[in-house]
Enzyme design. Structure first.
Site, mmCIF file in Angstrom:
data_model
loop_
_atom_site.group_PDB
_atom_site.id
_atom_site.type_symbol
_atom_site.label_atom_id
_atom_site.label_comp_id
_atom_site.label_asym_id
_atom_site.label_seq_id
_atom_site.Cartn_x
_atom_site.Cartn_y
_atom_site.Cartn_z
ATOM 1 N N GLY A 26 0.830 -1.202 0.000
ATOM 2 C CA GLY A 26 0.000 0.000 0.000
ATOM 3 C C GLY A 26 0.859 1.244 0.000
ATOM 4 O O GLY A 26 1.947 1.270 -0.577
ATOM 5 N N SER A 27 0.384 2.295 0.684
ATOM 6 C CA SER A 27 1.069 3.583 0.679
ATOM 7 C C SER A 27 2.540 3.458 1.073
ATOM 8 O O SER A 27 3.425 3.899 0.342
ATOM 9 C CB SER A 27 0.363 4.546 1.638
ATOM 10 O OG SER A 27 1.101 5.745 1.772
ATOM 11 N N ARG A 48 -1.682 -11.278 -0.677
ATOM 12 C CA ARG A 48 -2.669 -12.319 -0.994
ATOM 13 C C ARG A 48 -2.618 -12.581 -2.500
ATOM 14 O O ARG A 48 -2.369 -11.667 -3.293
ATOM 15 C CB ARG A 48 -4.089 -11.859 -0.650
ATOM 16 C CG ARG A 48 -4.353 -11.582 0.795
ATOM 17 C CD ARG A 48 -5.863 -11.325 1.013
ATOM 18 N NE ARG A 48 -6.470 -10.587 -0.084
ATOM 19 C CZ ARG A 48 -6.515 -9.267 -0.170
ATOM 20 N NH1 ARG A 48 -5.954 -8.511 0.772
ATOM 21 N NH2 ARG A 48 -7.114 -8.673 -1.189
ATOM 22 N N LYS A 131 8.372 9.762 8.537
ATOM 23 C CA LYS A 131 7.410 10.778 8.932
ATOM 24 C C LYS A 131 6.860 11.488 7.697
ATOM 25 O O LYS A 131 6.959 12.717 7.534
ATOM 26 C CB LYS A 131 8.052 11.780 9.909
ATOM 27 C CG LYS A 131 8.522 11.157 11.205
ATOM 28 C CD LYS A 131 7.460 10.279 11.859
ATOM 29 C CE LYS A 131 6.285 11.074 12.381
ATOM 30 N NZ LYS A 131 5.249 10.183 12.986
ATOM 31 N N ASP A 191 1.786 9.399 18.383
ATOM 32 C CA ASP A 191 1.133 9.317 17.080
ATOM 33 C C ASP A 191 -0.391 9.308 17.237
ATOM 34 O O ASP A 191 -1.104 10.065 16.573
ATOM 35 C CB ASP A 191 1.597 8.052 16.346
ATOM 36 C CG ASP A 191 1.036 7.954 14.940
ATOM 37 O OD1 ASP A 191 1.526 8.665 14.055
ATOM 38 O OD2 ASP A 191 0.093 7.163 14.731
ATOM 39 N N GLU A 195 -2.985 12.393 16.131
ATOM 40 C CA GLU A 195 -4.096 12.152 15.200
ATOM 41 C C GLU A 195 -5.430 12.576 15.807
ATOM 42 O O GLU A 195 -6.263 13.208 15.144
ATOM 43 C CB GLU A 195 -4.146 10.663 14.844
ATOM 44 C CG GLU A 195 -3.002 10.196 13.968
ATOM 45 C CD GLU A 195 -2.910 8.683 13.885
ATOM 46 O OE1 GLU A 195 -2.101 8.194 13.086
ATOM 47 O OE2 GLU A 195 -3.635 7.984 14.630
#
Length: 331
Positions: A26-27, A48, A131, A191, A195
């Site tokens: 992903g990201s 997967r 970061k 963190d 958030e």
């Protein structure tokens, strides 16, 4: 003072003859895997078989395997899957393939700190947490630069855990910008607090409250959107570039005076007390327990319902129309 490291302090050779298994694409996963690969590290990606990312990883020139095969092949295994899925994936598909002397890695300390994952005692457990979002980790690497990264050691079975963390961080480009040493506890708790109280929960609720106040007072929603939401990027970009001082230097005297006059009327002692309560709920595991319960229920307790309600707010409809006028925004 937090200690900083750079490429000169890192030995990328620690990864020579080692295979790094990146679980997830992903990201963060796509950036870590590609940057490491281009730094000369042997990388495999674990996914997967039916993952939509499988073809993307192969197109990037990476070797792709199913999760269990990647975990078996990896000497270092980096878990780059969502927090709510990590424990299940690790416990069912990864743990049985971890051998004495292997290195288990994370980019966020949530599952280790809150003990959703309890690793065996004969492996290293470390964190490398850039970061910045994955696309920035990737783009900065391609420009010959890097994104600052945190490293932390939770378990040092080999005596070289920190060296592995520094090597991996250097491999993804962080050593070009700076690597800061922290702990799993500090990274996780700060963190989550950031958030909830500032970046996501705090800022969005402040913008929404400002928008609602103006609309309820009879002002046009478009004007409320521009003043309370759209211009937030200008302010944050200025702070990002040079701190509060640069932001205050760049805005009008009227705005700066209003800043000094009004800020503390909004962020009151009651607000600060509530922030301390939120931090306490993070520290004692209340939030983590609630979060995992939410996802084990299929996100049916409040997550999906709240997402739907928020998406129907007037500011979303107004913003969607106004953004059509902004040709500079990426679609």
């Amino acid at each position: 003072m937090i200690k900083k490291y750079y490429d000169a302090d890192c030995n990328l050779g620690m990864l020579d003859g080692k295979t790094v298994a990146v679980i997830g694409f992903g990201s963060q996963g796509h950036a870590h895997a590609q940057n490491l690969h281009e730094s000369g590290v042997d990388v495999v990606v674990g996914l997967r078989k039916d993952s939509s990312s499988w073809a993307k990883a192969e197109e990037a020139g990476l070797k792709v395997m199913e999760v269990e095969d990647a975990a078996e092949a990896g000497d270092l295994v980096m878990m780059l899957v969502p927090d709510e899925l990590a424990a299940d994936i690790y416990n069912k598909q990864v743990a049985k393939h971890m051998k004495a002397g292997d290195v288990l890695m994370f980019a966020h300390g949530f599952n280790i700190h809150f003990k959703a994952i309890t690793p065996q005692s004969d492996i290293d457990v470390i964190m490398v947490a850039p970061k910045g979002p994955g696309h920035t980790v990737r783009s900065q690497y391609l420009e010959g630069k890097g994104v600052p990264s945190l490293i932390a050691v939770y378990q040092d079975a080999t005596g070289h855990a920190k060296d592995y963390a520094l090597a991996y961080a250097s491999g993804i480009g962080a050593g070009r910008a700076g690597i800061l040493e922290t702990t799993f506890r500090e990274e996780t708790e700060t963190d989550l607090f950031g958030e909830q109280c500032v970046l996501c929960g705090g800022v969005t609720e402040l913008m929404k409250a400002g928008f609602d106040t103006l609309v309820e007072a009879g002002y046009e929603p478009e004007m409320a959107y521009f003043e309370c939401i759209h211009e937030m990027k200008l302010i944050v970009d200025l702070i990002n570039s040079g701190g509060f001082a640069m932001m205050r230097y760049s805005i009008s005297n009227t705005a700066e005076y209003g800043d000094y006059r009004t800020g503390k009327r909004l962020i009151t002692e009651e607000t600060r007390k509530e922030m301390k309560k939120v931090l306490s709920e993070i520290q004692d595991g209340t939030f983590a327990s609630e979060f995992m319960q939410e996802f084990s229920s299929g996100r049916k307790i409040k997550f999906l319902a709240t997402r739907r309600v928020e998406s129907e707010h007037l500011l979303e409809k107004v913003g969607k129309e106004l953004r059509k006028m902004m040709s500079w925004l990426k679609k």
